[in-house]
Write an enzyme that holds these catalytic residues in place. Structure first.
Site, PDB file in Angstrom:
ATOM      1  N   CYS A 204     -10.445  53.246  27.907  1.00  0.00           N
ATOM      2  CA  CYS A 204     -11.651  53.857  28.463  1.00  0.00           C
ATOM      3  C   CYS A 204     -12.401  52.857  29.343  1.00  0.00           C
ATOM      4  O   CYS A 204     -12.835  53.181  30.451  1.00  0.00           O
ATOM      5  CB  CYS A 204     -12.532  54.361  27.322  1.00  0.00           C
ATOM      6  SG  CYS A 204     -13.985  55.266  27.871  1.00  0.00           S
ATOM      7  N   CYS A 205     -12.540  51.603  28.866  1.00  0.00           N
ATOM      8  CA  CYS A 205     -13.232  50.590  29.668  1.00  0.00           C
ATOM      9  C   CYS A 205     -12.468  50.301  30.964  1.00  0.00           C
ATOM     10  O   CYS A 205     -13.077  50.084  32.012  1.00  0.00           O
ATOM     11  CB  CYS A 205     -13.396  49.300  28.868  1.00  0.00           C
ATOM     12  SG  CYS A 205     -14.769  49.310  27.700  1.00  0.00           S
TER      13      CYS A 205
ATOM     14  N   CYS B  59     -15.551  44.275  27.496  1.00  0.00           N
ATOM     15  CA  CYS B  59     -14.726  45.204  28.257  1.00  0.00           C
ATOM     16  C   CYS B  59     -13.862  44.363  29.191  1.00  0.00           C
ATOM     17  O   CYS B  59     -14.092  43.163  29.365  1.00  0.00           O
ATOM     18  CB  CYS B  59     -15.579  46.198  29.028  1.00  0.00           C
ATOM     19  SG  CYS B  59     -16.858  45.460  30.014  1.00  0.00           S
TER      20      CYS B  59
ATOM     21  N   CYS C  81     -20.958  53.689  22.754  1.00  0.00           N
ATOM     22  CA  CYS C  81     -20.445  52.424  22.205  1.00  0.00           C
ATOM     23  C   CYS C  81     -21.540  51.392  21.964  1.00  0.00           C
ATOM     24  O   CYS C  81     -21.254  50.224  21.724  1.00  0.00           O
ATOM     25  CB  CYS C  81     -19.407  51.838  23.157  1.00  0.00           C
ATOM     26  SG  CYS C  81     -18.000  52.919  23.426  1.00  0.00           S
TER      27      CYS C  81
ATOM     28  N   CYS D  98     -22.651  51.471  27.431  1.00  0.00           N
ATOM     29  CA  CYS D  98     -22.489  52.926  27.397  1.00  0.00           C
ATOM     30  C   CYS D  98     -23.068  53.489  26.105  1.00  0.00           C
ATOM     31  O   CYS D  98     -22.972  52.862  25.034  1.00  0.00           O
ATOM     32  CB  CYS D  98     -21.016  53.289  27.476  1.00  0.00           C
ATOM     33  SG  CYS D  98     -20.239  52.833  29.039  1.00  0.00           S
TER      34      CYS D  98
HETATM   35 FE1  SF4 Z   1     -15.764  53.854  27.487  1.00  0.00          FE
HETATM   36 FE2  SF4 Z   1     -17.296  52.789  25.597  1.00  0.00          FE
HETATM   37 FE3  SF4 Z   1     -16.049  51.215  27.404  1.00  0.00          FE
HETATM   38 FE4  SF4 Z   1     -18.115  52.769  28.107  1.00  0.00          FE
HETATM   39  S1  SF4 Z   1     -18.150  50.994  26.694  1.00  0.00           S
HETATM   40  S2  SF4 Z   1     -16.254  52.503  29.237  1.00  0.00           S
HETATM   41  S3  SF4 Z   1     -17.763  54.608  26.844  1.00  0.00           S
HETATM   42  S4  SF4 Z   1     -15.120  52.490  25.798  1.00  0.00           S
END
Ligand code: SF4
Length: 240
Positions: free
Chosen positions: A121-122, A229, A206, A203
């Protein structure tokens, strides 16, 4: 110029770190912003402590490109703060970067990828759009600090990312007290969530409150081994 020349990258980083290790952030930033004008971008989350670096950049060179990564998963308060802080500081060149809609449709259509694979996701929502946005630049600036977490404790002022692009962390050696003092001296507005127990803000799905005495980043991906990330994973310098 000391930043971009024919020296091997590792030697250039060593030279810049020797020169800047004990300098104040403003004294590191000013020459870098002047000599790398339009070749250097500030990447900002407009998070808990972002106002400090944004203010320093606005004071020295308000036309400096600022890249704001809108993952489409941010707190509404962050989006509101981003707009008001940009106006307040007089930043003239803020760009919103966001994930590729086609790739989000393919890989995270329901917006739940963070529940099963935070790394993927990141990469989708931060890493890929940031690398694309950084293409025209030779260097970028981050607001990371050594005191924020154990994984940042040894961070250098100057690093390189995986493409060999220079990465400047002018606040690396500043403590939380230094940051608080700067907020006070310059009367900078705080992100509204900092008063609610969020010392680090990313985000919404998270980011959680951190208990007193914990690392500032303890509320990010709690319960997971993940601490960064992919845009800030450490890399070995490659000569470029
Ligand atoms: Fe995805 Fe969470 Fe990373 Fe944001 S912090 S990009 S929602 S995994």
């Amino acid at each position: 110029m000391p930043y971009l020349n024919d020296m091997p990258l590792e030697a250039r980083l060593a030279m810049l770190n020797r020169r800047d290790a004990d300098r104040q952030p403003q004294d590191i930033l000013k020459p870098a912003l002047a000599l790398l004008a339009q070749k250097i971008a500030l990447v900002s989350s407009f998070g808990a402590e972002s106002a400090v670096l944004l203010h320093m950049v606005a004071q020295s060179a308000p036309k400096t490109p600022v890249l704001f990564i809108d993952t489409m998963m941010l707190f509404r308060a962050t989006l509101t703060y981003q707009k008001s802080l940009t106006k307040y500081l007089g930043l003239e060149n803020v760009t919103h970067i966001s994930p590729d809609p086609g790739r989000v449709f393919l890989h995270d259509n329901e917006g739940l990828l963070h529940q099963s694979n935070t790394d993927a996701c990141c990469t989708l929502r931060k890493g890929e759009p940031l690398q694309k946005a950084l293409t025209p630049f030779s260097a970028w600036i981050t607001g990371r600090k050594r005191h924020q977490s154990a994984t940042r404790a040894d961070m250098a002022i100057w690093e390189a990312d995986e493409t060999g692009r220079l990465k400047l962390n002018p606040l690396a050696h500043w403590s939380r007290d230094d940051i608080d003092a700067y907020f006070g001296t310059h009367n900078l507005p705080r992100h509204p969530l900092t008063d609610n127990g969020y010392p680090s803000i990313g985000c919404a799905p998270c980011t959680f409150r951190a208990r007193p005495g914990m690392d500032d980043r303890a509320g990010r991906w709690p319960g997971q081994s993940k601490t960064e990330c992919d845009i800030h994973l450490p890399v070995e310098p490659k000569n470029a």
